[in-house]
Write an enzyme that holds these catalytic residues in place. Sequence first.
Site, PDB file in Angstrom:
ATOM      1  N   ASP A 150      83.294  29.393  88.997  1.00  0.00           N
ATOM      2  CA  ASP A 150      81.916  29.871  89.066  1.00  0.00           C
ATOM      3  C   ASP A 150      80.958  28.886  88.407  1.00  0.00           C
ATOM      4  OD1 ASP A 150      80.003  32.146  89.535  1.00  0.00           O
ATOM      5  OD2 ASP A 150      79.847  32.025  87.358  1.00  0.00           O
TER       6      ASP A 150
ATOM      7  N   GLU B   2      82.191  26.568  93.216  1.00  0.00           N
ATOM      8  CA  GLU B   2      80.888  27.094  93.613  1.00  0.00           C
ATOM      9  C   GLU B   2      79.866  26.093  93.067  1.00  0.00           C
ATOM     10  OE1 GLU B   2      77.635  30.613  92.961  1.00  0.00           O
ATOM     11  OE2 GLU B   2      78.896  29.858  91.364  1.00  0.00           O
TER      12      GLU B   2
END
Length: 735
Positions: free
Chosen positions: A415, A468
């Site tokens: 993330d 990401e």
Amino acid sequence: MALRDTSLPEPSGPLTPTPAPPPVSGERDRLLAGTHHDPHGVLGAHPVPGGVAFRALRPYARAVSVVVDGVRTRLASEGDGLFSGVLPLDAIPAYTLVVTYAEGEHETEDPYRFLPALGELDLHLIAEGRHEELWKALGAEPMTHAGVTGTRFTVWAPNAQGVRVAGDFTFWDGTALPMRSLGSSGVWELFVPGIGEGARYKFEITSRHGGRFLKADPMARAAEVPPATASVVTASHHEWGDADWMAHRADVPVHEAPFSVYEVHLPSWRPGLTYRQLAEQLPAYVKDLGFTHVELMPLAEHPYGPSWGYQVTGFYAPTSRLGTPDDLRHLIDSLHRAGIGVIMDWVPAHFPKDDWALARFDGEPLYEPGDWRRAEHPDWGTYEFDFGRVEVRNFLVANAVYWCQEFHIDGLRVDAVASMLYLDYSRDSGQWEPNVHGGREDLDAMAFLQEMNATVYRRAPGVVTIAEESTAWGGVTRPTDTGGLGFGLKWNMGWMHDSLDYIAHEPVHRKFHHNEMTFSMVYAYSENYVLPISHDEVVHGKGSLVSKMPGDWWQQRANLRAYLAFMWAHPGKQLLFMGQEFAQGAEWSEAHGPDWWLLDPAYGAVADHAGVRDLVRDLNTRYRDTSALWQRDTDPEGFRWVAGDAAEDNVFAFLRYDAEGAPLLAVSNLSPVVRHDYRLAVPDEALGWQEILNTDLARYGGSDVGNPDPVKPDDGCLLLTLPPLATVWLTPLPM
């Protein structure tokens, strides 16, 4: 331990204790204040002139006796819970303590008679930041040490004056269990006999400034159910049944294999279900829809449920909201036995400021940088990790390995990578300092990501890491030995934003935005991409995927079906968030999850939603069976535009090729009119082309327009009927 009747007379024996020498000046005060670095040097048994001195620290005890060879000898009270005496012995014997309290007495091993239960190699690797199985060295480890069962507690707290163990077994008072410092490593250790699985504990830390506070274990492998915050002693007893899956998951590189992902927020997929109950439903559902993988939003323990797991306080502890760590292993095992890979969201970019967790762990910035400009994450009110500190890097790298090794995770979706890579991320001038080269790249974060990826790929064959990352940073999926970050795949945020922007326009306006659907092919092979329609796109007022589509309800569903088939045919892997597979109208809420009632036969318009779900099932089936759609996702030779400039028609057509050159033709007509005899150039060698998928079929909720019969090429072209707001896939007839 069973309590005994303390009214019985003290057993007599041949040993007569004499007073023990007092501790060296100041040691008593430091011991009682919890600031002694070596409590084992004061407590326990030590040779002295005239015998062996025994000293025990047992607050609130009425008496403490030493038991040697079955003979019990009472120690004298020194006050403040200290008891001591010297027995006329030639050597330190095996012994136990009998501790008498108001409610009775119990016999126990003395924690201070044991040598350290942590080896020199462990300490060396910790100090170097190279302990790849750090969870086996730090934290709470149930074990047998010197023939005695108990739990070894270890924690890294280099700035602490003292550390003690407190738990439900000490009534949360750490006075009786001070830990010893293991030198320059910054590690504190104590083996506590008789403590086993299920015990709740924290570390009571005294900072260099004298502050005292309780902290959850950073390495805890289990935690209490929030809002409770204690760590829990645990060990795994799960017997894995996925040996075949694990043996073969690395057979084909992920970028050359089918890879379609169903993203799931476990607590709300079926609200109220535990890990074990989910294991009875989730694998069957995902297998039925044909997805190759599930991606689970963060599973590590977090205090605030509506954070969806992105504010982690227990990086090594699966959230206890849904069950035990072994219950999670059972779920992953069940998914593997159903042929489904498991990806987990992993959050190494930041952590929350809760005072019982990682923040200022030993009274000083430890996991976070000391420079306020780098410590604070400007967007989320959290701390960032100090990627320049080797112990912190080790904490995170080992954590990535831990999930892959201990839970058989097949992939880590990392993330917020962009927020790690740039020193000026969401910061204004004066809020950041350039790197040594004068640039804005965070060289420490880059080195961490390279180390993490290289270590995971070496230790866990077949695992894929996914970034990401929303910027144009070069080489995210390039190997580390060529200067890349080393990820296996990267989310294609540009494709996602552009394509959703295009499809949200009314068809009459789409010709002015045609390039938003074609631009992705300019950079499609710069990285190994995943096309993500994730949870981020269907929350916070953005609406569900179908609600983004223009037109009436029929047109919205038609647009959605056409869009999904365009996405599945586009180079790159696919990811779809739960609920979008059946055209849920409402945006996602973690409070109640997907609107499953839309698929209930009692609901009048169930076919509207079941039709989209059936299309997703068929997309996955055709996708897995058609190697042209995935085998050359990262090879420019695997793609060719047939019609990339038909803006006036709102038509997109392209060919995909597999390694043997076998093609698939994908055609999207994103206008609401039927186009008859639409001419498209195709390879000459095919005798004819047949539809293998048409999003306008009646069973999907469409108007049933298409090409039911094979279409023969005419002078190198096909004359196709293009259904309205639909995508069709065609393949050549067998020769």
